[in-house]
Design a protein around this motif. Sequence first.
Motif, PDB file in Angstrom:
ATOM      1  N   PHE A   1      69.737 -81.220 -23.183  1.00 29.90           N
ATOM      2  CA  PHE A   1      70.543 -80.136 -22.629  1.00 29.90           C
ATOM      3  C   PHE A   1      70.377 -80.005 -21.116  1.00 29.90           C
ATOM      4  N   LEU A   2      69.498 -80.810 -20.544  1.00 29.90           N
ATOM      5  CA  LEU A   2      69.326 -80.850 -19.091  1.00 29.90           C
ATOM      6  C   LEU A   2      69.579 -82.285 -18.635  1.00 29.90           C
ATOM      7  N   PRO A   3      70.846 -82.672 -18.565  1.00 33.08           N
ATOM      8  CA  PRO A   3      71.161 -84.073 -18.266  1.00 33.08           C
ATOM      9  C   PRO A   3      70.666 -84.539 -16.907  1.00 33.08           C
ATOM     10  N   TRP A   4      70.356 -83.619 -16.007  1.00 37.32           N
ATOM     11  CA  TRP A   4      69.846 -84.022 -14.699  1.00 37.32           C
ATOM     12  C   TRP A   4      68.483 -84.689 -14.799  1.00 37.32           C
ATOM     13  N   THR A   5      67.773 -84.502 -15.918  1.00 37.32           N
ATOM     14  CA  THR A   5      66.469 -85.163 -16.055  1.00 37.32           C
ATOM     15  C   THR A   5      66.627 -86.681 -15.993  1.00 37.32           C
ATOM     16  N   PHE A   6      67.768 -87.191 -16.471  1.00 36.82           N
ATOM     17  CA  PHE A   6      68.047 -88.627 -16.386  1.00 36.82           C
ATOM     18  C   PHE A   6      68.133 -89.059 -14.926  1.00 36.82           C
TER      19      PHE A   6
ATOM     20  N   ILE B   1      57.461 -75.239 -13.202  1.00 35.90           N
ATOM     21  CA  ILE B   1      58.365 -75.391 -12.069  1.00 35.90           C
ATOM     22  C   ILE B   1      59.179 -74.110 -11.950  1.00 35.90           C
ATOM     23  N   SER B   2      59.723 -73.893 -10.787  1.00 36.24           N
ATOM     24  CA  SER B   2      60.521 -72.692 -10.550  1.00 36.24           C
ATOM     25  C   SER B   2      61.980 -72.942 -10.910  1.00 36.24           C
ATOM     26  N   ASP B   3      62.605 -71.915 -11.468  1.00 40.83           N
ATOM     27  CA  ASP B   3      64.057 -71.959 -11.633  1.00 40.83           C
ATOM     28  C   ASP B   3      64.721 -71.078 -10.578  1.00 40.83           C
ATOM     29  N   GLY B   4      63.902 -70.541  -9.671  1.00 41.44           N
ATOM     30  CA  GLY B   4      64.419 -69.728  -8.580  1.00 41.44           C
ATOM     31  C   GLY B   4      64.620 -68.266  -8.927  1.00 41.44           C
ATOM     32  N   LEU B   5      64.391 -67.910 -10.177  1.00 39.11           N
ATOM     33  CA  LEU B   5      64.558 -66.524 -10.612  1.00 39.11           C
ATOM     34  C   LEU B   5      63.177 -65.900 -10.811  1.00 39.11           C
TER      35      LEU B   5
ATOM     36  N   SER C   1      63.055 -78.379  -8.265  1.00 47.05           N
ATOM     37  CA  SER C   1      61.614 -78.165  -8.484  1.00 47.05           C
ATOM     38  C   SER C   1      60.998 -79.317  -9.268  1.00 47.05           C
ATOM     39  N   ALA C   2      61.704 -79.786 -10.296  1.00 44.79           N
ATOM     40  CA  ALA C   2      61.200 -80.909 -11.094  1.00 44.79           C
ATOM     41  C   ALA C   2      61.135 -82.177 -10.249  1.00 44.79           C
ATOM     42  N   GLU C   3      62.152 -82.372  -9.432  1.00 41.93           N
ATOM     43  CA  GLU C   3      62.162 -83.544  -8.555  1.00 41.93           C
ATOM     44  C   GLU C   3      60.995 -83.491  -7.570  1.00 41.93           C
TER      45      GLU C   3
ATOM     46  N   ILE D   1      46.404 -92.079 -22.471  1.00 45.55           N
ATOM     47  CA  ILE D   1      47.711 -91.441 -22.432  1.00 45.55           C
ATOM     48  C   ILE D   1      47.511 -89.967 -22.109  1.00 45.55           C
ATOM     49  N   VAL D   2      48.303 -89.499 -21.163  1.00 45.84           N
ATOM     50  CA  VAL D   2      48.322 -88.081 -20.821  1.00 45.84           C
ATOM     51  C   VAL D   2      49.761 -87.608 -20.943  1.00 45.84           C
ATOM     52  N   ILE D   3      49.960 -86.529 -21.639  1.00 47.59           N
ATOM     53  CA  ILE D   3      51.286 -85.946 -21.795  1.00 47.59           C
ATOM     54  C   ILE D   3      51.322 -84.666 -20.979  1.00 47.59           C
ATOM     55  N   THR D   4      52.331 -84.552 -20.129  1.00 50.94           N
ATOM     56  CA  THR D   4      52.485 -83.362 -19.299  1.00 50.94           C
ATOM     57  C   THR D   4      53.781 -82.665 -19.682  1.00 50.94           C
ATOM     58  N   PHE D   5      53.668 -81.447 -20.167  1.00 51.61           N
ATOM     59  CA  PHE D   5      54.834 -80.637 -20.480  1.00 51.61           C
ATOM     60  C   PHE D   5      55.193 -79.841 -19.236  1.00 51.61           C
ATOM     61  N   VAL D   6      56.448 -79.941 -18.832  1.00 47.68           N
ATOM     62  CA  VAL D   6      56.928 -79.214 -17.660  1.00 47.68           C
ATOM     63  C   VAL D   6      57.843 -78.100 -18.154  1.00 47.68           C
ATOM     64  N   ASN D   7      57.476 -76.881 -17.846  1.00 42.91           N
ATOM     65  CA  ASN D   7      58.257 -75.713 -18.247  1.00 42.91           C
ATOM     66  C   ASN D   7      58.602 -74.886 -17.021  1.00 42.91           C
ATOM     67  N   THR D   8      59.635 -74.079 -17.147  1.00 41.03           N
ATOM     68  CA  THR D   8      59.911 -73.124 -16.081  1.00 41.03           C
ATOM     69  C   THR D   8      58.786 -72.096 -16.063  1.00 41.03           C
ATOM     70  N   GLU D   9      58.644 -71.415 -14.943  1.00 38.94           N
ATOM     71  CA  GLU D   9      57.580 -70.413 -14.809  1.00 38.94           C
ATOM     72  C   GLU D   9      57.664 -69.357 -15.903  1.00 38.94           C
ATOM     73  N   VAL D  10      58.879 -68.925 -16.241  1.00 36.43           N
ATOM     74  CA  VAL D  10      59.027 -67.874 -17.247  1.00 36.43           C
ATOM     75  C   VAL D  10      58.592 -68.373 -18.627  1.00 36.43           C
ATOM     76  N   ASN D  11      58.952 -69.605 -18.987  1.00 34.32           N
ATOM     77  CA  ASN D  11      58.522 -70.135 -20.283  1.00 34.32           C
ATOM     78  C   ASN D  11      57.022 -70.403 -20.300  1.00 34.32           C
ATOM     79  N   HIS D  12      56.498 -70.873 -19.187  1.00 29.96           N
ATOM     80  CA  HIS D  12      55.050 -71.095 -19.086  1.00 29.96           C
ATOM     81  C   HIS D  12      54.310 -69.765 -19.264  1.00 29.96           C
ATOM     82  N   SER D  13      54.823 -68.729 -18.630  1.00 25.88           N
ATOM     83  CA  SER D  13      54.218 -67.400 -18.739  1.00 25.88           C
ATOM     84  C   SER D  13      54.225 -66.911 -20.187  1.00 25.88           C
ATOM     85  N   ARG D  14      55.332 -67.136 -20.886  1.00 26.12           N
ATOM     86  CA  ARG D  14      55.413 -66.742 -22.304  1.00 26.12           C
ATOM     87  C   ARG D  14      54.383 -67.494 -23.142  1.00 26.12           C
TER      88      ARG D  14
END
Length: 137
Positions: free
Chosen positions: A91-96, A38-42, A66-68, A1-14
Amino acid sequence: IVITFVNTEVNHSRMIKTRNNRNGISEDPSCNIRFVQISDGLTLDFNRRANPGEALNALMTTARASAEDLIHSLVTQGCDPPISCVIGSSFLPWTFNVAKKFELPWVAFWSQAVSVHVIYRHLSMIIDNGDFPPKKQ
């Protein structure tokens, strides 16, 4: 099992800035927990707190694309082990929709306290009973 956490660049940087040897963020490639961004474009220095509307719009549009793109590349280029499901923020319903596009099972992750969920779930009843909004005394 491998778990991959996907964060925006800003959260990853933090996360990287606050990383230490005891918080579980490993740079060892054999570790079964990975962190990708992934990028949020900001830009990283964009003040998301001062501009919440723009930040939310970026999360709902650019971050989704970016996630897609990330999932598409992992699926088409193959990853080992292959992606078996998407656990997305409620809170990100598009993930569905992204998971559905790639025919992956999706599970909602609720990151707030259960009491908040209970309030959301029963808000119409709370309003109907006259308990919200609070009455001035």
